[in-house]
Scaffold this motif. Structure first.
Motif, PDB file in Angstrom:
ATOM      1  N   ARG A 124       2.791   1.974  -3.331  1.00 38.24           N
ATOM      2  CA  ARG A 124       1.771   2.369  -4.164  1.00 38.24           C
ATOM      3  C   ARG A 124       1.328   3.716  -4.159  1.00 38.24           C
ATOM      4  NH1 ARG A 124       1.886  -2.742  -4.504  1.00 38.24           N
ATOM      5  NH2 ARG A 124       1.633  -4.194  -6.464  1.00 38.24           N
ATOM      6  N   SER A 125       1.484   4.322  -3.163  1.00 35.64           N
ATOM      7  CA  SER A 125       0.788   5.809  -2.481  1.00 35.64           C
ATOM      8  C   SER A 125      -0.684   5.745  -3.011  1.00 35.64           C
ATOM      9  CB  SER A 125       1.639   6.709  -3.521  1.00 35.64           C
ATOM     10  OG  SER A 125       2.969   6.590  -3.202  1.00 35.64           O
ATOM     11  N   PHE A 126      -1.316   4.632  -2.589  1.00 36.90           N
ATOM     12  CA  PHE A 126      -2.863   4.715  -2.576  1.00 36.90           C
ATOM     13  C   PHE A 126      -3.319   5.702  -1.554  1.00 36.90           C
ATOM     14  CE2 PHE A 126      -2.897   0.346  -4.664  1.00 36.90           C
ATOM     15  CZ  PHE A 126      -2.798   1.108  -5.890  1.00 36.90           C
ATOM     16  N   GLU A 127      -4.469   6.456  -1.832  1.00 32.98           N
ATOM     17  CA  GLU A 127      -5.008   7.327  -0.707  1.00 32.98           C
ATOM     18  C   GLU A 127      -5.513   6.607   0.265  1.00 32.98           C
ATOM     19  OE1 GLU A 127      -7.212  10.466  -2.169  1.00 32.98           O
ATOM     20  OE2 GLU A 127      -6.020  11.214  -3.376  1.00 32.98           O
ATOM     21  N   VAL A 128      -5.800   6.681   1.558  1.00 34.26           N
ATOM     22  CA  VAL A 128      -6.351   5.957   2.421  1.00 34.26           C
ATOM     23  C   VAL A 128      -7.838   6.692   2.641  1.00 34.26           C
ATOM     24  CG1 VAL A 128      -6.421   5.293   4.894  1.00 34.26           C
ATOM     25  CG2 VAL A 128      -4.328   5.383   3.609  1.00 34.26           C
ATOM     26  N   ASP A 129      -8.890   6.057   2.301  1.00 35.58           N
ATOM     27  CA  ASP A 129     -10.273   6.938   2.762  1.00 35.58           C
ATOM     28  C   ASP A 129     -10.478   6.596   4.220  1.00 35.58           C
ATOM     29  OD1 ASP A 129     -11.094   4.059   3.114  1.00 35.58           O
ATOM     30  OD2 ASP A 129     -12.131   4.046   1.166  1.00 35.58           O
ATOM     31  N   ASP A 130     -11.718   7.398   4.590  1.00 32.21           N
ATOM     32  CA  ASP A 130     -11.969   7.504   5.996  1.00 32.21           C
ATOM     33  C   ASP A 130     -12.302   6.252   6.595  1.00 32.21           C
ATOM     34  OD1 ASP A 130     -11.688   9.987   5.799  1.00 32.21           O
ATOM     35  OD2 ASP A 130     -13.700  10.551   5.502  1.00 32.21           O
TER      36      ASP A 130
ATOM     37  N   ARG B 257      -8.952   4.152   7.027  1.00 31.30           N
ATOM     38  CA  ARG B 257      -8.337   5.023   8.282  1.00 31.30           C
ATOM     39  C   ARG B 257      -8.870   4.508   9.575  1.00 31.30           C
ATOM     40  NH1 ARG B 257      -5.116   9.178   8.287  1.00 31.30           N
ATOM     41  NH2 ARG B 257      -5.560   9.797   5.826  1.00 31.30           N
TER      42      ARG B 257
ATOM     43  N   GLN C 228       0.714  -1.252   0.011  1.00 36.06           N
ATOM     44  CA  GLN C 228      -0.011  -0.078  -0.171  1.00 36.06           C
ATOM     45  C   GLN C 228       0.852   1.360  -0.083  1.00 36.06           C
ATOM     46  OE1 GLN C 228      -3.805  -0.009   0.387  1.00 36.06           O
ATOM     47  NE2 GLN C 228      -3.765   2.460   0.652  1.00 36.06           N
TER      48      GLN C 228
END
Length: 313
Positions: free
Chosen positions: A288-294, A297, A285
């Motif tokens: 790949r620098s994927f964004e972490v959604d709420d 998180r 993760q």
């Protein structure tokens, strides 16, 4: 003498002293008595002549019911008188067809059969020979010998249990044998000493008697604890600690002992595998620098909280 069928008065027949079946439960006899009262004795008893009397070979329950009902005559098949070795062998042949004889009285009679064979042959029979003349398997011979090897106090307790109606019996032969094997497994690995082995067996038997333990094969978990010590998955000190609790705490169960040793290790190993896969996934993760959604998180924060609690233990 060829066998012949006739009618005899029940009072002229004696029970066979070599019958391994010692216990006759009243409820079972009553059901048979009710049937005989309506239909009579349909299956002839087997007997042999001895002086002016006759001795049973097969059919003691029918004979007891006939006596109680006061029947004047019952059908019998008269056979030649066997010698004592043949008599015991015939009793065991009947046992092989009837699976309802109790193991402890059968074990006592097996011992007598072995003695009679030794008297005649000048040597003790091998396990194979004893199985053949008793019409039982070698495994059953071993089981009955294990039963005979138990201290007398267990024999006495088991016989007392057999006197009770089956619904009230809380201790069986298998309970005592399984408890013995479980205790021996820990003794063989020097987790406990010889005195503690007997203390553990006594404790396990008492747990069966008061129904703290109800699963007959539960003592086999003690063997798994022993094997876990062999593989160094569980320390001998930990195994000894739970064993002492089994001995000293009447309500401490084998299941709890297993959960706090082998099952705990297995569970931890499974958790380690899950954590390893999770770490691999989280590293991927990051790469790949994927964004972490709420939602994700929140899950990670909950995981962080749980990990902190685990580490404080």
């Amino acid at each position: 003498m060829a066998s012949s069928q006739t009618l005899l008065a029940p009072r002229d027949i004696d029970p066979n002293p070599d019958n391994p079946r010692l216990i006759f439960h009243e409820a079972e006899l009553q059901a048979l008595e009710d049937s005989i009262k309506l239909q009579g004795v349909l299956v002839p008893l087997s007997v042999f002549e001895k002086g002016r009397r006759h001795v049973l070979l097969d059919g003691e329950r029918r004979w007891r019911c006939a006596l109680k009902l006061g029947l004047p005559r019952i059908p019998v098949v008269v056979q030649a008188e066997p010698d004592r070795l043949q008599n015991i062998m015939m009793m065991f042949a009947i046992h092989n067809a009837r699976k309802d004889w109790d193991p402890l009285p059968t074990a006592y009679k097996l011992q007598e059969l072995e003695h009679e064979y030794a008297q005649r042959q000048g040597r003790k029979p091998s396990e194979k020979e004893l199985a053949q003349i008793a019409s039982i398997s070698r495994g059953e011979v071993r089981r009955l010998r294990q039963l005979l090897a138990l201290p007398d106090e267990y024999h006495n307790e088991l016989m007392a249990q057999l006197e009770l109606p089956r619904s009230q019996q809380s201790l069986t032969v298998d309970h005592v044998l399984e408890a013995s094997k479980g205790a021996a497994a820990l003794r063989s690995r020097e987790i406990i000493n010889r005195d503690e082995e007997e203390q553990l067996r006594r404790a396990l038997v008492d747990k069966f008697k008061d129904r703290t333990e109800t699963n007959t094969v539960e003592p086999r978990q003690l063997m798994r604890i022993g094997r876990a010590v062999d593989r160094e998955q569980v320390s001998a000190a930990t195994a000894r600690k739970v064993t002492r609790r089994l001995i000293t705490e009447p309500r401490f169960t084998i299941k709890r002992a297993f959960e706090s040793t082998v099952e705990g290790i297995d569970y931890q190993h499974g958790s380690q595998q899950l954590v390893s896969r999770l770490l691999t996934r989280l590293h991927a993760q990051l790469e790949r620098s994927f964004e972490v959604d709420d939602e994700f998180r929140n899950m990670l924060e909950e995981l962080q909280h749980v990990i902190a609690k685990v580490l404080k233990r």
